[in-house]
Design an enzyme around this catalytic site. Structure first.
Site, PDB file in Angstrom:
ATOM      1  N   ASP A  42      47.889   2.264 -76.459  1.00  0.00           N
ATOM      2  CA  ASP A  42      49.113   2.956 -75.769  1.00  0.00           C
ATOM      3  C   ASP A  42      50.003   1.686 -75.679  1.00  0.00           C
ATOM      4  OD1 ASP A  42      50.644   4.359 -74.250  1.00  0.00           O
ATOM      5  OD2 ASP A  42      49.005   4.719 -72.439  1.00  0.00           O
ATOM      6  N   ASP A  81      54.373   6.892 -78.639  1.00  0.00           N
ATOM      7  CA  ASP A  81      53.773   5.476 -78.050  1.00  0.00           C
ATOM      8  C   ASP A  81      52.221   5.623 -77.770  1.00  0.00           C
ATOM      9  OD1 ASP A  81      53.576   7.500 -76.081  1.00  0.00           O
ATOM     10  OD2 ASP A  81      54.477   6.074 -74.571  1.00  0.00           O
ATOM     11  N   GLU A  82      51.538   6.458 -78.483  1.00  0.00           N
ATOM     12  CA  GLU A  82      50.168   6.249 -78.331  1.00  0.00           C
ATOM     13  C   GLU A  82      49.418   7.081 -79.526  1.00  0.00           C
ATOM     14  OE1 GLU A  82      47.915   8.562 -75.184  1.00  0.00           O
ATOM     15  OE2 GLU A  82      49.921   9.522 -74.617  1.00  0.00           O
TER      16      GLU A  82
END
Length: 380
Positions: free
Chosen positions: A23, A117-118
């Site tokens: 993350d 983003d993850e």
């Protein structure tokens, strides 16, 4: 009904997987601070300014003032008048996300992105022959830091459920490992709100039943859980024992493409035609970036009173042209049966129920289309 004894062995069986959840830390805001040194150390909020805008991301400096993602931008301004507000630049964030993905691919091909983003990574075996998943995660984070000048946090665990929880444990710029033999002790005191799918409404229902922690769920029998939570009870029973058999799915098929507008001022229904046309064109362009067509068109509205309203239509054949999409979206406007003086704060157009182009019938007639409609009530 699942066998409770066999379920309790779910995280301890031989051949346990090694899952990493990576993350990125305050991703959008961190990219902005990286690219503009004058922003480093300052509270940065990624959001359009305006009465209807919401926060896309907040730097850790901004979070100290209580600013969080999805918060109304006007509230964020009140919490931190000195914050720097920047409009989001998604093309730049996507490019950085692709660079992060390239780092992941050095270590494994089993990558399941959740957003820009993850992502989940299955590193049960890895390309670089690193001896442990912990070392894989550490190496990935180091490469992100050295090559992209950004930080990431990671969770390492036997399954996706636990890995995602673990990635929050040492944020920012840290990692946390849950070993198979540590699972039950780790889960006992965990608040039920950390369980995927447990929102505020379910959490309140659990509190009424005396359930505050995952340990409280663990102590309940499956029949008792079923009395309270119906079909969701089996999932709760499993997660309370650290069981999650869901694999990391690479190249997950996108289920929906949509776009929406939130208005500066509430508008009547007849003023939404131009917005619907523009959104339909935007969605059509986005949906044609892959080799699939959609079978279902969805119109979404949100009233002045925050009631969400959807209308959907599934023609007999997949949508073949932007003109078809626009025509159906406009037709769905006619199926909104609220009073003429009702005002709306948001409109959205979406495509879902995708199929492969090879499976599409040639007949694109909409004459025998069937519609399904439903009204979602305001959240409790």
């Amino acid at each position: 009904m699942p066998d409770p004894e066999s379920m309790q062995e779910g995280v301890r069986t031989p051949g346990t997987r090694k899952i990493v959840h990576v993350d990125m830390d305050a991703f959008y805001a961190s990219v902005e601070q990286r690219d503009d040194p004058t922003l480093r150390g300052r509270p940065v909020v990624v959001a359009w300014k305006g009465l209807r805008s919401v926060v896309c991301a907040a730097s850790y400096e901004a979070r100290r003032f209580g600013i969080r993602s999805a918060m109304p931008a006007v509230r964020a301004e009140r919490l931190c008048p000195g914050a720097v507000f920047l409009p989001p630049d998604f093309s730049r964030y996507k490019a950085v996300s692709q660079a992060v993905r390239a780092i992941f691919e050095r270590h494994t091909d089993a990558i399941e992105p959740l957003s820009l983003d993850e992502a989940y990574l299955d590193v049960t075996t890895n390309k670089t022959a690193l001896p442990t998943a912990t070392l894989v995660a550490k190496t990935i984070r180091q490469q992100i830091r050295e090559e992209l000048h950004l930080t990431a946090s990671a969770g390492i665990a036997p399954n996706k459920f636990l890995a995602k929880i673990a990635s929050d444990w040492r944020k920012p710029n840290g990692q946390f490992v849950i070993q198979p033999h540590e699972v039950q002790n780790f889960l006992q005191a965990l608040p039920v709100g950390r369980i995927p799918g447990v929102g505020k409404v379910t959490e309140a229902r659990m509190a009424q039943a005396g359930i505050k922690t995952v340990g409280d769920i663990y102590a309940m029998s499956l029949p008792t859980l079923q009395e309270h939570f119906g079909s969701y009870s089996v999932r709760l029973y499993e997660l309370a024992r650290g069981i999650d058999h869901n694999p990391v799915v690479s190249n997950r098929v996108r289920k929906q493409v949509s776009a929406e507008d939130t208005f500066a001022e509430d508008l009547p229904l007849n003023a939404l035609v131009g917005h619907v046309r523009r959104l339909a064109e935007k969605v059509w362009k986005a949906s044609n970036s892959n080799a699939r067509r959609a079978k279902t068109i969805v119109l979404k509205l949100k009233t002045r009173e925050f009631t969400s309203l959807t209308r959907s239509l599934t023609p007999r054949t997949a949508i073949a042209t932007c003109e078809d999409l626009t025509a159906i979206a406009l037709r769905l406007l006619d199926r909104v049966d609220l009073p003429a003086d009702q005002l709306y704060r948001l409109v959205g157009v979406g495509l879902s129920n995708f199929e492969a182009k090879d499976d599409i019938a040639q007949d694109s007639s909409l004459a025998e289309a069937e519609a399904s409609e439903f009204l979602l009530q305001p959240p409790a």
